[in-house]
Design a protein around this motif. Structure first.
Motif, mmCIF file in Angstrom:
data_model
loop_
_atom_site.group_PDB
_atom_site.id
_atom_site.type_symbol
_atom_site.label_atom_id
_atom_site.label_comp_id
_atom_site.label_asym_id
_atom_site.label_seq_id
_atom_site.Cartn_x
_atom_site.Cartn_y
_atom_site.Cartn_z
ATOM 1 N N MET A 356 -1.532 19.426 -10.067
ATOM 2 C CA MET A 356 -1.001 20.449 -10.648
ATOM 3 C C MET A 356 -2.462 21.157 -11.648
ATOM 4 S SD MET A 356 2.714 20.503 -12.115
ATOM 5 C CE MET A 356 2.381 21.864 -13.070
ATOM 6 N N ILE A 357 -3.589 20.740 -10.869
ATOM 7 C CA ILE A 357 -4.578 20.795 -11.887
ATOM 8 C C ILE A 357 -5.129 22.342 -11.863
ATOM 9 C CG2 ILE A 357 -6.531 20.763 -9.583
ATOM 10 C CD1 ILE A 357 -7.181 19.478 -12.904
ATOM 11 N N ASP A 358 -4.923 23.105 -11.055
ATOM 12 C CA ASP A 358 -4.763 24.742 -10.982
ATOM 13 C C ASP A 358 -4.141 25.034 -12.343
ATOM 14 O OD1 ASP A 358 -1.978 24.286 -9.435
ATOM 15 O OD2 ASP A 358 -2.519 26.042 -9.841
ATOM 16 N N ARG A 359 -3.434 24.499 -13.460
ATOM 17 C CA ARG A 359 -3.230 24.996 -13.941
ATOM 18 C C ARG A 359 -3.592 24.562 -15.368
ATOM 19 N NH1 ARG A 359 2.682 25.116 -14.274
ATOM 20 N NH2 ARG A 359 3.467 25.365 -12.587
ATOM 21 N N VAL A 360 -4.703 23.768 -15.179
ATOM 22 C CA VAL A 360 -5.735 23.987 -16.384
ATOM 23 C C VAL A 360 -6.387 24.203 -16.363
ATOM 24 C CG1 VAL A 360 -3.755 21.449 -16.972
ATOM 25 C CG2 VAL A 360 -6.300 21.063 -15.447
ATOM 26 N N ILE A 361 -7.611 24.949 -14.820
ATOM 27 C CA ILE A 361 -8.300 24.172 -15.638
ATOM 28 C C ILE A 361 -9.768 25.909 -14.528
ATOM 29 C CG2 ILE A 361 -9.529 22.311 -14.641
ATOM 30 C CD1 ILE A 361 -10.570 23.390 -11.141
ATOM 31 N N SER A 362 -10.529 26.785 -15.016
ATOM 32 C CA SER A 362 -10.590 27.834 -14.267
ATOM 33 C C SER A 362 -12.456 27.946 -14.504
ATOM 34 C CB SER A 362 -10.654 28.895 -15.312
ATOM 35 O OG SER A 362 -10.876 28.772 -16.691
#
Length: 362
Positions: A356-362
């Motif tokens: 779920m790395i997409d939840r915490v990086i941008s």
């Protein structure tokens, strides 16, 4: 054009997920960011100049060093390429934003960043900050639109992450003009600073900087620690008897020089949690996906035990240095000493494990 989250995720897809490196600029809160990452099993890298690398060598928190001539070089293409080659996630802090620049963070910095890079502008622009705080239902000081409106003690602030440099108190338009001119003559502020000046009600109260962590993986707001600030030269001046202060005729300043951990009275904690919850909920609506990871509300508690918010940080705040070995509050959650740096690294590790790395990086 703002870098899209999709572009960042495409970059991350090229990474070796078994060799993720945590990186940050060698300043501000980098010591416990790097130490916390190492404690969670990550390799670490510090971006620094050769004259500023001693702490990271002495404390042995950095596995690798990326040297730059100036901190602002962090935005150069070759530096970004080096970071990407090391499978890097960058942890942004106040110095990183100040040296890289908001426009470059939003438009040119093509390295995954922990958190929501879109919300960083909302802490640096007073109008946006005020909008988010007001719409979250938080009590903030009265804002004055021009020096002509000054009719009570006010504090005058300038844009950007400047650690209180140049801030001053005044009670009239005449005093405002005089102090502005003095600061300009000394080179402390520029004409652009003056054009973007922020004048607000001076609230008398005790200072509490509330450090939160929002986990999008758990959908929880955690209170990680609280500090108050040492400021120069005001904290030195208040130790001098009043008659001597008048004789010395020293202009007070509010440059942050250190942080002191504090514990707030327990009966105020419901208010503290409500404020954090409100801000997280509203930020999801206004600047989606909202707050991710660490954020801070700088408050003053008045005699009515009301917490009034005078500033917000939408990323890790310098006061987290006051609990590098954990705070009473982080201990209550985890039963172990836990810094904000380690809490960030733990969230990244959990996001990788849960895919779920997409939840915490941008």
């Amino acid at each position: 054009m703002v870098i899209s989250k999709g572009e960042i995720l495409e970059i991350f897809d090229e990474y070796n997920r078994d060799e993720i490196t945590i990186a940050t600029l060698g300043s501000h809160t980098s010591l416990h960011i790097l130490k916390g990452a190492k404690l969670e099993g990550f390799s670490t890298v510090v971006i620094t100049t050769k004259d500023r690398d001693i702490p990271y060598k002495r404390f042995k928190v950095a596995d690798k060093f990326v040297y730059v001539d100036r901190f602002s070089d962090i935005s150069k293409d070759e530096i970004q390429e080096t970071l990407r080659e090391m499978n890097t996630i960058v942890i942004p802090h106040g110095s990183f934003i100040a040296y890289c620049g908001l426009d470059k963070v939003e438009e040119e910095f093509q390295v995954p960043i922990f958190g929501n890079r879109k919300i960083l502008r909302w802490e640096s622009q007073r109008d946006l900050e005020g909008k988010l705080l007001r719409e979250s239902g938080l009590r903030i000081p009265r804002k004055y639109n021009s020096p002509e409106e000054i009719d009570t003690p006010v504090i005058v602030k300038f844009p950007g992450a400047r650690g209180g440099r140049g801030y001053f108190i005044c009670t009239s338009e005449e005093e405002f003009r005089r102090k502005i001119n003095t600061l300009k003559e000394k080179g402390v502020i520029s004409q652009q600073d003056v054009e973007n000046v922020h004048i607000e009600e001076y609230v008398v109260g005790t200072n509490f900087c509330l450090h939160y962590f929002y986990s999008p993986l758990k959908d929880t707001v955690e209170l990680m620690g609280i500090d108050r600030r040492y400021e120069s030269n005001i904290d030195g001046l208040v130790r001098i008897p009043a008659r001597d202060q008048l004789e010395l005729d020293i202009e007070p300043s509010y440059v942050i020089t250190g942080n002191i951990p504090v514990v707030i009275r327990e009966s105020l904690l419901p208010q503290v949690f409500e404020m954090g919850d409100r801000l997280v909920a509203k930020s999801k609506e206004i600047v989606p996906p909202g707050m991710i990871g660490p954020f801070c509300l700088q408050t003053l508690c008045n005699e009515n035990l009301e917490l009034i918010v005078f500033e917000m940080s939408a990323r890790i705040d310098g006061g987290t240095n006051s609990f590098m070995n954990g705070s009473p509050y982080s201990f209550l959650y985890h039963g172990e000493p836990l810094s904000m740096g380690q809490r960030i690294a733990r969230e990244i590790r959990l996001a990788l494990e849960m895919d779920m790395i997409d939840r915490v990086i941008s």
